[in-house]
Structures are given as C-alpha cells and as structure tokens.
Scaffold this active site. Structure first.
Site, PDB file in Angstrom:
ATOM      1  N   LYS A 155     -11.090  -0.484  10.325  1.00  0.00           N
ATOM      2  CA  LYS A 155     -10.549  -1.519   9.901  1.00  0.00           C
ATOM      3  C   LYS A 155     -11.632  -3.075   9.915  1.00  0.00           C
ATOM      4  O   LYS A 155     -11.277  -4.242   9.542  1.00  0.00           O
ATOM      5  CB  LYS A 155      -9.248  -2.213   8.503  1.00  0.00           C
ATOM      6  CG  LYS A 155      -9.157  -0.855   7.589  1.00  0.00           C
ATOM      7  CD  LYS A 155      -7.895  -1.406   6.300  1.00  0.00           C
ATOM      8  CE  LYS A 155      -7.374  -0.697   5.995  1.00  0.00           C
ATOM      9  NZ  LYS A 155      -8.647  -0.087   4.762  1.00  0.00           N
TER      10      LYS A 155
ATOM     11  N   CYS B 231      -4.639   2.220  -3.793  1.00  0.00           N
ATOM     12  CA  CYS B 231      -3.153   3.272  -3.176  1.00  0.00           C
ATOM     13  C   CYS B 231      -2.050   2.572  -3.572  1.00  0.00           C
ATOM     14  O   CYS B 231      -1.678   1.673  -1.800  1.00  0.00           O
ATOM     15  CB  CYS B 231      -4.036   3.197  -1.388  1.00  0.00           C
ATOM     16  SG  CYS B 231      -4.791   4.617  -1.330  1.00  0.00           S
TER      17      CYS B 231
ATOM     18  N   ASP C 106       3.034  -4.451   8.264  1.00  0.00           N
ATOM     19  CA  ASP C 106       1.359  -3.612   7.979  1.00  0.00           C
ATOM     20  C   ASP C 106       0.786  -4.900   8.276  1.00  0.00           C
ATOM     21  O   ASP C 106       0.283  -5.974   7.369  1.00  0.00           O
ATOM     22  CB  ASP C 106       1.728  -3.381   6.376  1.00  0.00           C
ATOM     23  CG  ASP C 106       0.476  -2.894   6.217  1.00  0.00           C
ATOM     24  OD1 ASP C 106      -0.767  -2.515   6.976  1.00  0.00           O
ATOM     25  OD2 ASP C 106       0.614  -1.772   5.094  1.00  0.00           O
TER      26      ASP C 106
ATOM     27  N   HIS D  76       1.172  -1.457  -0.010  1.00  0.00           N
ATOM     28  CA  HIS D  76      -0.336  -0.064   0.489  1.00  0.00           C
ATOM     29  C   HIS D  76       1.016   1.486   0.120  1.00  0.00           C
ATOM     30  O   HIS D  76       1.560   0.988   1.228  1.00  0.00           O
ATOM     31  CB  HIS D  76      -0.672   0.067   1.015  1.00  0.00           C
ATOM     32  CG  HIS D  76      -2.287   1.080   1.397  1.00  0.00           C
ATOM     33  ND1 HIS D  76      -1.815   2.454   1.503  1.00  0.00           N
ATOM     34  CD2 HIS D  76      -3.344   0.923   1.233  1.00  0.00           C
ATOM     35  CE1 HIS D  76      -2.777   3.066   1.573  1.00  0.00           C
ATOM     36  NE2 HIS D  76      -3.877   2.063   1.372  1.00  0.00           N
TER      37      HIS D  76
ATOM     38  N   GLN E  62      -4.302  -5.571   6.241  1.00  0.00           N
ATOM     39  CA  GLN E  62      -5.512  -6.761   6.292  1.00  0.00           C
ATOM     40  C   GLN E  62      -5.290  -7.368   7.112  1.00  0.00           C
ATOM     41  O   GLN E  62      -7.090  -8.617   6.279  1.00  0.00           O
ATOM     42  CB  GLN E  62      -5.825  -6.548   4.924  1.00  0.00           C
ATOM     43  CG  GLN E  62      -5.599  -4.762   3.619  1.00  0.00           C
ATOM     44  CD  GLN E  62      -7.108  -4.775   4.565  1.00  0.00           C
ATOM     45  OE1 GLN E  62      -7.786  -5.346   4.321  1.00  0.00           O
ATOM     46  NE2 GLN E  62      -6.835  -3.461   3.394  1.00  0.00           N
TER      47      GLN E  62
HETATM   48  N1  PLP Z   1      -1.877  -1.035   4.728  1.00  0.00           N
HETATM   49  C1  PLP Z   1      -2.398  -1.782   3.550  1.00  0.00           C
HETATM   50  C2  PLP Z   1      -2.505  -3.314   3.084  1.00  0.00           C
HETATM   51  C3  PLP Z   1      -4.053  -0.728   3.418  1.00  0.00           C
HETATM   52  O1  PLP Z   1      -5.020  -1.927   2.888  1.00  0.00           O
HETATM   53  C4  PLP Z   1      -4.473   0.382   4.517  1.00  0.00           C
HETATM   54  C5  PLP Z   1      -5.910   0.467   3.462  1.00  0.00           C
HETATM   55  O2  PLP Z   1      -6.414   0.380   3.334  1.00  0.00           O
HETATM   56  C6  PLP Z   1      -3.309   0.607   5.062  1.00  0.00           C
HETATM   57  C7  PLP Z   1      -2.629   0.025   4.653  1.00  0.00           C
HETATM   58  C8  PLP Z   1      -3.730   2.728   5.284  1.00  0.00           C
HETATM   59  O3  PLP Z   1      -4.719   2.278   5.872  1.00  0.00           O
HETATM   60  P1  PLP Z   1      -5.301   3.881   6.944  1.00  0.00           P
HETATM   61  O4  PLP Z   1      -5.739   4.156   5.824  1.00  0.00           O
HETATM   62  O5  PLP Z   1      -6.167   2.997   7.595  1.00  0.00           O
HETATM   63  O6  PLP Z   1      -4.021   4.123   7.776  1.00  0.00           O
END
Ligand code: PLP
Length: 406
Positions: free
Chosen positions: A225, A365, A199, A122, A202
């Site tokens: 999430k 993203c 990270d 991401h 997900q």
């Molecule tokens: N990392 C992953 C794999 C994501 O799917 C997301 C959000 O879609 C993020 C990071 C960023 O999360 P947040 O926008 O809640 O900070």
C-alpha cells in the site's frame, strides 16, 4: 510536489484501458502502483545477489543478509523506532495484527478479558480478535462512531474496566478516510495502563508516522500500500512488550537451540520470523520507503490533501451525490467513499471501469461499518502521490456520464 513529474516512475500509468481510455487509477487504498526504483532493485537482487539470508558463510548469502538487515534499518528509521529488534517483517498488516492478537492474548489474556476495537475497523482487525474469542473466550468491546464517521471518544473512555487488556484501532479508515486522533486514543489507554495497537495500513502511505512520538505499543502496515511489493509488511512493537510475547510460528530462523527436550528461541526480532523471509521483498519495501522519503511525506500529504479537497468539492456538485466520512479535509484522508442516488455501487464501478477509471466497490472488508451506515457497500476512489486534478475531473465526468445512463 508535482504529480506529473513522478508519473514517469510508474510505467503502468501510461496504460490504455480497453484500447481506448488512458488509465485513471483510483484504487490506491487497495494497492498502490510500483515505481521503477522498487521493481528494478528487486530484479537486480534476483539476478545478482540471490541467496538465502542469515548464517550463510558464502559471499552471496552475506550480501543478501546485509541487504535484508539494511532494509530493516530503513524501516526502523522510517517509523523512528528505537531499535531494529522492534521491527518484525511479516506478510502484511493482516499478519501483523494476527501475530499480536494471538501472541498478546496468549501472554496476557484470560477468559473474559477484553480488547477494544472500533466500529470502523477492517475485517483484519476484527476477525483476528474473534479467533482469540473462540480460542480463549476473550471479549470484543466496540467504540461507536458518529454519523459523519468519527470515533466517539466519550464512549471510548467508558469502555475501559478492569478486564481491558489492549486497544486495537485503525489510524485511518479505509472506507471513510477518517484520520483518527490516535495520539489521544493512546494517551487515554495508557492512563488505564492498557497498550495500543495501531493499524497503519492506510496512514503510512499518506503521512509521517513516528511511533515514538505516537507512543503506540504496536504498529502494523503493508508494503504494497506504500508503493512496495506484495507479500511483505511490518509489525513494530515496543521491545519490552515483544520480549514478553511467545513466538508466533515455529521453524527455522526463530530458534537459538533445538533439542527434543527443550528449544530456546532467537533474539528479537527473529523470534517472530520463522522460515525463510521474503528478503527480496524487504529490499523492495526499503526502496519504496526511500522513494516516499525522498519526495517527502509532508509534500505527499499536502498534495493528496489538495487533491482530496478538490475531489470532495467537485463531486459535491453532482446531484444526488453522498460522500461518506468527515466533511473536514483536515481529518479526511485520500479515500472517498460515495454513492450517487440509487445507482448501485457495483453498476457505478463497472461503468466507470468501461471509461478506464479504476475504483473499488463493495463493503471494503468492513461489513460491520456498512451495517452501521445502513448500506451494503459504496464506490470508493482513493488517491496516491501520482494522481492529478485532471484525473479527478475524469472521475467527475465519468460519474456524470454514468448518471445519464440511469
Ligand atoms: N487494515 C486496513 C485499514 C486496510 O485498509 C487493509 C487493507 O485494505 C488491511 C488492514 C489489510 O491489509 P493487507 O491485506 O495488506 O494485510
């Protein structure tokens, strides 16, 4: 687990879209809906407890502090961290990763030092490091993926050299659904003496995470999430590493003593929590974690795996359907990115919406991943514990209907 039984906890799921269609909410990878238990606990705190936390001598402040620190303990248990000092509240995964990128590179990285990320990250796990590239001249090395969206571990091993300082990879891809072999990734990094940030944006909503079993050095996730409120997330870090990092932001809460000559910093985790924390959101997050723990992450995982397998099988019946990511549902989480013939993903998403079906469209993203796949975007359906086979059927029927229009 019976999805129908939990649906009544989520008032929004009874909504009718365009006054005609029952809501089929399949955008859970972007954010999940909130159960009553979460919203009511937050309302209750605002109505009956609200006061700023820490250092307050009065009744309400002490009660609010107890709730907030109790929530930290709930997160600690949820991740099986060793101590609450290892649980830093942030605004979400993005802030957690930025915190590590900035503080870790300040503590341990010089010009020319390297971070290993992957091709399926991401943007938050790419751009945070690129900011340090601009500030300090660090370099990004990238683990490539196979055509079916798995990390190339053979190539990963080759990326290590004497300038490698940290590995930062996603547990589950928000586009491909790939469940990465993070335990192997961590073990290999540790063999090179390199720490790892995972990270978990997900993964936490869909599977049991035990940071001590994984042996990750940092782990990030977002409250929203996993059925919690927006604006709160978590950074887990091993205590001995967090101790060595400088603070992220300056302000109240994060200090021990301040003078114009010299300021000393608070103990963990407060050193990283400048300013008034979102103590009501931390309550919401804790109730959300209680909610999934009460159902049981094993039951949630089994339900979602069944749903994903069913969806992949049903969607594959559609002529011209291309599903991205691994075909094996054991390594494909509850996220399905797809493309049908040459129907633009935006058209597909917009027309599905007209039938009450909420999916996400675009690059999710993850522009570098899109480039690797040779596409501009996909349509993405993502599942949560409250989704049902009937909703998968509605999606499949919806896609068929859109197809007929073209
Ligand atoms: N990392 C992953 C794999 C994501 O799917 C997301 C959000 O879609 C993020 C990071 C960023 O999360 P947040 O926008 O809640 O900070």
């Amino acid at each position: 687990m019976q999805a129908m039984q939990v649906r009544s906890d989520f008032p929004i799921l009874t909504k009718t879209i365009y006054k005609k269609y029952p809501l089929v909410y399949l955008d859970n990878a972007a954010t999940t809906q909130k159960p009553r238990q979460v919203v009511e606990a937050m309302t209750e705190e605002y109505y009956n407890v609200n006061a700023n936390v820490h250092r307050g001598v009065h009744f309400l402040s002490q009660q609010a502090t107890e709730l907030h620190e109790g929530s930290r303990e709930t997160v600690r248990k949820f991740l099986n961290a060793q101590s609450t000092g290892e649980i830093v509240f942030t605004r979400g995964t993005t802030e957690s990763i930025n915190l590590v990128a900035q503080c870790f590179s300040d503590a341990f990285m010089k010009e020319g030092d390297e971070v290993i990320v992957s091709e399926m990250e991401h943007h938050s796990n790419i751009v945070s490091w690129q900011l340090q590239q601009q500030r300090k001249g660090i370099k990004l090395r990238v683990i490539p993926i196979t055509d079916d969206g798995q990390l190339r571990l053979d190539e990963y091993e080759k990326l290590f050299n004497d300038r490698t300082r940290i590995v930062s990879v996603t547990h589950v891809s928000n586009v491909l659904g790939t469940i990465n072999p993070v335990k192997d990734i961590i073990r290999i990094a540790h063999e090179h003496g390199v720490p790892v940030l995972i990270d978990g944006a997900q993964s936490t909503p869909h599977m049991k995470v035990d940071v001590r079993e994984l042996d990750c050095d940092f782990f990030a996730f977002s409250g929203h999430k996993i059925y919690g409120p927006t604006g709160i997330g978590v950074l887990y870090g091993k205590e001995q590493l967090l101790e060595k990092l400088p603070p992220y932001m300056g302000g109240g809460e994060m200090i021990k003593n301040v003078s114009f000559e010299r300021t000393t910093f608070n103990a963990l985790p407060f050193k990283f929590e400048a300013g008034t924390p979102d103590y009501v959101a931390s309550t919401g997050l804790a109730r959300a974690l209680d909610y999934v723990s009460n159902i049981g992450l094993d039951a949630i995982e089994a339900h979602e795996r069944d749903l994903t397998a069913y969806a992949m099988q049903r969607m594959a019946e559609i002529e011209g359907m291309k599903i991205y990511g691994p075909a094996d549902v054991n390594i494909h989480d509850a996220v399905i990115s797809f493309q049908v013939g040459n129907i633009h993903h935006l058209d597909m998403g917009t027309l599905l919406d007209r039938l009450g079906i909420a999916v996400r469209t675009g690059h999710h993203c993850a522009e570098p991943l899109m480039r690797r796949l040779g596409i501009k975007g996909t349509c993405r359906a993502s599942f949560a514990l409250y989704n049902t086979r009937e909703e998968v059927d509605a999606l499949v029927a919806g896609i068929q209907r859109v197809k007929q229009m073209f």
